[in-house]
Design a protein around this motif. Structure first.
Motif, PDB file in Angstrom:
ATOM      1  N   GLU A 204       4.659  -3.823  -8.836  1.00 21.04           N
ATOM      2  CA  GLU A 204       3.777  -2.869  -8.159  1.00 21.04           C
ATOM      3  C   GLU A 204       3.067  -1.960  -9.163  1.00 21.04           C
ATOM      4  O   GLU A 204       2.587  -0.887  -8.797  1.00 21.04           O
ATOM      5  N   GLU A 205       2.961  -2.425 -10.410  1.00 17.01           N
ATOM      6  CA  GLU A 205       2.417  -1.574 -11.468  1.00 17.01           C
ATOM      7  C   GLU A 205       0.986  -1.137 -11.200  1.00 17.01           C
ATOM      8  O   GLU A 205       0.560  -0.075 -11.671  1.00 17.01           O
ATOM      9  N   ASN A 206       0.231  -1.937 -10.451  1.00 17.32           N
ATOM     10  CA  ASN A 206      -1.171  -1.611 -10.189  1.00 17.32           C
ATOM     11  C   ASN A 206      -1.411  -1.213  -8.734  1.00 17.32           C
ATOM     12  O   ASN A 206      -2.554  -1.198  -8.284  1.00 17.32           O
ATOM     13  N   PHE A 207      -0.360  -0.880  -8.020  1.00 16.87           N
ATOM     14  CA  PHE A 207      -0.534  -0.449  -6.631  1.00 16.87           C
ATOM     15  C   PHE A 207      -1.101   0.967  -6.604  1.00 16.87           C
ATOM     16  O   PHE A 207      -0.674   1.846  -7.349  1.00 16.87           O
ATOM     17  N   ARG A 208      -2.071   1.166  -5.727  1.00 18.95           N
ATOM     18  CA  ARG A 208      -2.717   2.457  -5.574  1.00 18.95           C
ATOM     19  C   ARG A 208      -2.887   2.770  -4.097  1.00 18.95           C
ATOM     20  O   ARG A 208      -2.905   1.860  -3.266  1.00 18.95           O
ATOM     21  N   ASP A 209      -3.045   4.047  -3.788  1.00 16.81           N
ATOM     22  CA  ASP A 209      -3.442   4.448  -2.448  1.00 16.81           C
ATOM     23  C   ASP A 209      -4.958   4.424  -2.379  1.00 16.81           C
ATOM     24  O   ASP A 209      -5.634   5.029  -3.218  1.00 16.81           O
ATOM     25  N   TYR A 210      -5.506   3.733  -1.394  1.00 15.35           N
ATOM     26  CA  TYR A 210      -6.960   3.712  -1.238  1.00 15.35           C
ATOM     27  C   TYR A 210      -7.329   3.471   0.222  1.00 15.35           C
ATOM     28  O   TYR A 210      -6.483   3.089   1.037  1.00 15.35           O
ATOM     29  N   THR A 211      -8.589   3.705   0.518  1.00 16.67           N
ATOM     30  CA  THR A 211      -9.084   3.583   1.878  1.00 16.67           C
ATOM     31  C   THR A 211     -10.083   2.434   1.976  1.00 16.67           C
ATOM     32  O   THR A 211     -10.940   2.286   1.108  1.00 16.67           O
ATOM     33  N   VAL A 212      -9.956   1.649   3.012  1.00 18.16           N
ATOM     34  CA  VAL A 212     -10.948   0.633   3.351  1.00 18.16           C
ATOM     35  C   VAL A 212     -11.872   1.253   4.399  1.00 18.16           C
ATOM     36  O   VAL A 212     -11.419   1.655   5.480  1.00 18.16           O
TER      37      VAL A 212
END
Length: 238
Positions: free
Chosen positions: A127-135
């Motif tokens: 999960e090293e590149n997991f981010r919170d973001y909005t679609v």
């Protein structure tokens, strides 16, 4: 008179990190309920079978990275031009066959990267590149049958940075912020859901879908399933 079933071809393989078998198995019951006869192939070799491709109404592809032979790609291109639909999610369609410029042109968008989290931030392995973001849905997306009626939604997963062209109809997008530690100087907006018409065929791409839990997100799942129905040959002919 019995209505003949539509034909769906599920093609899966490539990098195992995207769980191509488990991911595609989630959608096969939906296709069958919608009246498709489903054939599953573990290789892109089937694309070179002109008879099979001509009889296929929808290709659901889940093949991350990997390579495709010239005759296989030619078969896929010809089928789409003739009306076969093509759809998929995440790396299974937007990060396939990186060495093939003709494939990239067909699909209309290519994964470039998923920006990392900030320096010093800790993530679990995988999960090293997991981010919170909005679609966020575009105006076109709010009217399109694939995404109509859905509300903007948040995810915690890989956020795809996509290179694309303006022949795509972008239904939803996501914005990468210009963080102080990143080399870019202003926010970059990538398509998260797009459609593309190519010859008589339709293509639908959804970039979220890195892991099974993302595929189970109600909005992601709805978009993928509606995309299958929209892209399939009978829909294209209507």
């Amino acid at each position: 008179m019995t209505t003949p079933k539509r034909s769906a071809l599920v093609v899966r393989g490539g990098w195992e990190g995207h769980s191509p078998v488990e991911a595609t198995e989630r959608f096969i019951p939906f296709l069958e309920r919608e009246g498709f006869a489903v054939r599953v192939e573990e290789s892109t070799a089937v694309y070179a079978d002109a008879e099979t491709m001509a009889a296929t109404d929808l290709v659901v592809q889940c093949v991350t990275m990997s390579q495709i032979e010239r005759e296989e790609l030619a078969g896929l291109q010809a089928a789409v031009v003739a009306g076969t639909g093509l759809t998929g999610w995440h790396g299974g369609i937007a990060d396939s066959f990186r060495a093939s410029s003709d494939y990239l042109q067909l699909v209309g968008g290519q994964f470039a990267t998923h920006p990392a989290v900030g320096p010093g931030e800790q993530r679990l392995e995988g999960e090293e590149n997991f981010r919170d973001y909005t679609v966020r849905f575009t105006d076109a997306g709010r009217r399109h049958p694939i995404t109509r009626g859905l509300e903007d939604f948040d995810l915690h997963t890989e956020q795809y940075w996509v290179l694309y062209d303006d022949l795509n109809d972008v239904l939803a997008s996501t914005t990468h912020p210009a963080e102080d530690w990143q080399p870019w100087h202003r926010p970059h907006t990538s398509p998260a859901v797009w459609t593309r018409e190519w010859g008589a065929g339709r293509i639908a791409v959804t970039t979220p879908g890195h892991s099974l839990d993302v595929l189970d997100h109600p909005s992601v799942r709805t978009i993928i399933e509606r995309g299958m129905l929209w892209a399939a040959r009978t829909a294209s002919a209507s």
